[in-house]
Design a protein around this motif. Structure first.
Motif, PDB file in Angstrom:
ATOM      1  N   ARG A   9       1.093  -1.095   0.067  1.00  0.00           N
ATOM      2  CA  ARG A   9       0.014   0.277  -0.274  1.00  0.00           C
ATOM      3  C   ARG A   9       0.826   1.431  -0.038  1.00  0.00           C
ATOM      4  NH1 ARG A   9      -1.905  -1.060   4.509  1.00  0.00           N
ATOM      5  NH2 ARG A   9      -4.641  -2.004   3.272  1.00  0.00           N
ATOM      6  N   GLY A  10       1.905   1.008   0.903  1.00  0.00           N
ATOM      7  CA  GLY A  10       3.120   2.559   0.648  1.00  0.00           C
ATOM      8  C   GLY A  10       2.887   2.307  -0.801  1.00  0.00           C
ATOM      9  N   ALA A  11       4.284   1.415  -0.826  1.00  0.00           N
ATOM     10  CA  ALA A  11       4.989   1.211  -2.548  1.00  0.00           C
ATOM     11  C   ALA A  11       3.593   1.557  -3.305  1.00  0.00           C
ATOM     12  CB  ALA A  11       5.580   0.485  -2.784  1.00  0.00           C
ATOM     13  N   ASN A  12       3.134   1.833  -3.769  1.00  0.00           N
ATOM     14  CA  ASN A  12       1.370   2.246  -4.814  1.00  0.00           C
ATOM     15  C   ASN A  12       1.526   3.782  -4.110  1.00  0.00           C
ATOM     16  OD1 ASN A  12      -0.574   1.419  -6.435  1.00  0.00           O
ATOM     17  ND2 ASN A  12      -1.646   2.707  -4.740  1.00  0.00           N
ATOM     18  N   SER A  13       1.103   3.729  -3.112  1.00  0.00           N
ATOM     19  CA  SER A  13       1.010   5.534  -2.220  1.00  0.00           C
ATOM     20  C   SER A  13       2.386   6.473  -3.109  1.00  0.00           C
ATOM     21  CB  SER A  13       0.195   6.019  -1.157  1.00  0.00           C
ATOM     22  OG  SER A  13      -0.581   4.812  -0.691  1.00  0.00           O
ATOM     23  N   GLU A  14       3.490   6.199  -2.657  1.00  0.00           N
ATOM     24  CA  GLU A  14       4.289   6.784  -3.236  1.00  0.00           C
ATOM     25  C   GLU A  14       4.915   7.053  -4.465  1.00  0.00           C
ATOM     26  OE1 GLU A  14       8.320   4.385  -2.008  1.00  0.00           O
ATOM     27  OE2 GLU A  14       7.548   5.355   0.096  1.00  0.00           O
ATOM     28  N   GLY A  15       4.339   6.228  -4.917  1.00  0.00           N
ATOM     29  CA  GLY A  15       4.699   5.890  -6.537  1.00  0.00           C
ATOM     30  C   GLY A  15       5.276   4.797  -7.513  1.00  0.00           C
ATOM     31  N   SER A  16       6.299   4.119  -5.932  1.00  0.00           N
ATOM     32  CA  SER A  16       7.713   3.280  -6.192  1.00  0.00           C
ATOM     33  C   SER A  16       6.844   1.847  -7.113  1.00  0.00           C
ATOM     34  CB  SER A  16       7.897   3.418  -5.667  1.00  0.00           C
ATOM     35  OG  SER A  16       7.579   2.567  -4.129  1.00  0.00           O
ATOM     36  N   ILE A  17       5.939   1.757  -7.132  1.00  0.00           N
ATOM     37  CA  ILE A  17       5.025   0.450  -8.039  1.00  0.00           C
ATOM     38  C   ILE A  17       3.423   1.818  -8.217  1.00  0.00           C
ATOM     39  CG2 ILE A  17       6.285  -1.483  -7.121  1.00  0.00           C
ATOM     40  CD1 ILE A  17       3.911  -1.809  -5.813  1.00  0.00           C
ATOM     41  N   SER A  18       2.878   1.683  -9.678  1.00  0.00           N
ATOM     42  CA  SER A  18       2.079   1.573  -9.261  1.00  0.00           C
ATOM     43  C   SER A  18       0.644   0.254  -9.739  1.00  0.00           C
ATOM     44  CB  SER A  18       1.400   2.375 -10.645  1.00  0.00           C
ATOM     45  OG  SER A  18       0.672   3.014 -10.717  1.00  0.00           O
ATOM     46  N   ILE A  19      -0.361   0.253  -9.351  1.00  0.00           N
ATOM     47  CA  ILE A  19      -1.277  -0.758  -9.202  1.00  0.00           C
ATOM     48  C   ILE A  19      -2.528  -0.039  -9.598  1.00  0.00           C
ATOM     49  CG2 ILE A  19      -2.644  -2.901  -8.865  1.00  0.00           C
ATOM     50  CD1 ILE A  19      -0.169  -3.869  -6.796  1.00  0.00           C
ATOM     51  N   ASP A  20      -3.148   0.462 -10.745  1.00  0.00           N
ATOM     52  CA  ASP A  20      -4.085   0.885 -11.230  1.00  0.00           C
ATOM     53  C   ASP A  20      -4.752   0.751 -11.753  1.00  0.00           C
ATOM     54  OD1 ASP A  20      -6.084   3.493 -11.641  1.00  0.00           O
ATOM     55  OD2 ASP A  20      -4.861   3.806 -13.274  1.00  0.00           O
ATOM     56  N   PRO A  21      -6.614   0.117 -11.159  1.00  0.00           N
ATOM     57  CA  PRO A  21      -6.953   0.993 -10.150  1.00  0.00           C
ATOM     58  C   PRO A  21      -6.238  -0.150  -8.758  1.00  0.00           C
ATOM     59  CG  PRO A  21      -9.044  -0.778 -10.448  1.00  0.00           C
ATOM     60  CD  PRO A  21      -8.101  -1.032 -11.799  1.00  0.00           C
ATOM     61  N   PHE A  22      -6.084   0.938  -7.426  1.00  0.00           N
ATOM     62  CA  PHE A  22      -5.655   0.487  -6.479  1.00  0.00           C
ATOM     63  C   PHE A  22      -7.291  -0.219  -5.729  1.00  0.00           C
ATOM     64  CE2 PHE A  22      -3.741  -0.231  -1.835  1.00  0.00           C
ATOM     65  CZ  PHE A  22      -3.199  -1.187  -2.692  1.00  0.00           C
ATOM     66  N   GLU A  23      -6.634  -1.504  -4.928  1.00  0.00           N
ATOM     67  CA  GLU A  23      -8.065  -1.472  -3.913  1.00  0.00           C
ATOM     68  C   GLU A  23      -8.374  -2.088  -3.284  1.00  0.00           C
ATOM     69  OE1 GLU A  23     -11.821  -2.997  -5.360  1.00  0.00           O
ATOM     70  OE2 GLU A  23     -11.390  -1.629  -7.437  1.00  0.00           O
ATOM     71  N   ASP A  24      -8.229  -1.672  -1.634  1.00  0.00           N
ATOM     72  CA  ASP A  24      -7.959  -2.552  -0.291  1.00  0.00           C
ATOM     73  C   ASP A  24      -8.507  -3.994  -0.214  1.00  0.00           C
ATOM     74  OD1 ASP A  24      -6.172  -0.646   0.457  1.00  0.00           O
ATOM     75  OD2 ASP A  24      -7.714   0.152   2.232  1.00  0.00           O
TER      76      ASP A  24
END
Length: 218
Positions: A9-24
Motif C-alpha cells: 500500500r505504501g509503495a503504491n501511494s508513494e509511486g515506486s509501484i503503481s497498481i491502477d485501480p488499487f483497491e484494499d
C-alpha cells in the motif's frame, strides 16, 4: 525482500509501484490479487471477446485463452513481481502459461495465457480474482529495466489473435470432443460385442439342429 500488505500500500501511494485501480479489498497479507480484464480470446472463439460486455469469458474443454488483467501495473527499477494463478482456478483444471516474473520498469496490463485442461467448460467472470502477485524490493536499483514487446501494452491486438489461431490443426477442444465421441463409440461397440456373445451360440445351435433334422430325413 517480499513486501507486506502495508508495504505494498505504501509503495503504491508513494509511486515506486503503481497498481491502477488499487483497491484494499484485493490486498492480501503479502500479495495483491489481480483480476480478469475487459478482453480475452480463445481457440474456440478465434476473436477478441469483450468480457466486460459479455460478463465472462467461456473456456471450452482443451481451450487455450489469452486474457488481459483489469489492473495496469507500473514498476520502478527497484521492484519486481512474482505472479501465480489463484488456486481456485488451478483446482478447476486451469493452468497458466504466462511468465512468472514482472520485470523492473514494466508498464502496462498483463496478458495471461491459460489452458483449460479439464473436461468441463469454465467461465472467467469479468473482474474475478485471477492472479496473485508478490512484490519484491531489490537491494539496489537495477541498471537494465524491461523494454520488451509488452511494454506499455493495454489491450489485445491482431498479433495476439494470430498467436491463438496461427495453427490450423485441430484445436485441443476439438480433439477432446473427438476423443469423447470415440470413447462413446468404443463403449457402444463393446456392448454390441457382449450381445453377440450370447446371440452367436443360439444361431450356431439352431443351425446344427436344422442340419441334424435334414440329415435324419434325407
Amino acid at each position: 525482500m517480499i513486501l507486506s500488505d502495508a508495504q505494498i500500500r505504501g509503495a503504491n501511494s508513494e509511486g515506486s509501484i503503481s497498481i491502477d485501480p488499487f483497491e484494499d479489498s484485493q490486498l492480501q497479507s503479502a500479495s495483491y490479487d489481480l483480476r480478469v480484464g475487459a478482453q480475452g480470446a480463445t481457440t474456440s472463439s478465434k476473436k477478441i471477446v469483450d468480457i466486460q460486455h459479455d460478463g465472462y469469458l467461456l473456456m471450452k474443454p482443451g481451450d487455450f485463452a489469452i486474457v488481459t488483467s483489469h489492473e495496469i501495473l507500473n514498476f520502478d527499477n527497484c521492484h519486481v513481481g512474482r505472479i501465480g494463478l489463484r488456486s481456485k482456478y488451478a483446482r478447476k483444471g486451469i493452468t497458466a502459461t504466462t511468465g512468472l516474473q514482472i520485470d523492473p520498469g514494466f508498464r502496462g496490463r498483463l496478458t495471461v495465457g491459460l489452458y483449460n485442461l479439464s473436461p468441463k467448460q469454465i467461465t472467467l467472470p469479468f473482474k474475478d480474482d485471477l492472479l496473485s502477485i508478490e512484490i519484491h524490493r531489490l537491494e539496489e536499483p537495477c541498471r537494465k529495466v524491461y523494454s520488451g514487446p509488452f511494454q506499455g501494452k493495454l489491450e489485445l491486438g491482431p498479433s495476439d489473435i494470430e498467436a491463438v489461431v496461427e495453427n490450423d490443426s485441430m484445436t485441443h477442444s476439438e480433439m477432446l470432443t473427438m476423443l469423447s465421441s470415440l470413447s462413446r463409440n468404443v463403449g457402444e461397440l463393446s456392448n454390441d460385442v457382449k450381445t453377440m456373445k450370447w446371440i452367436i451360440p443360439i444361431i450356431v445351435s439352431f443351425g446344427i439342429g436344422v442340419i441334424a433334422i435334414l440329415v435324419k430325413f434325407s
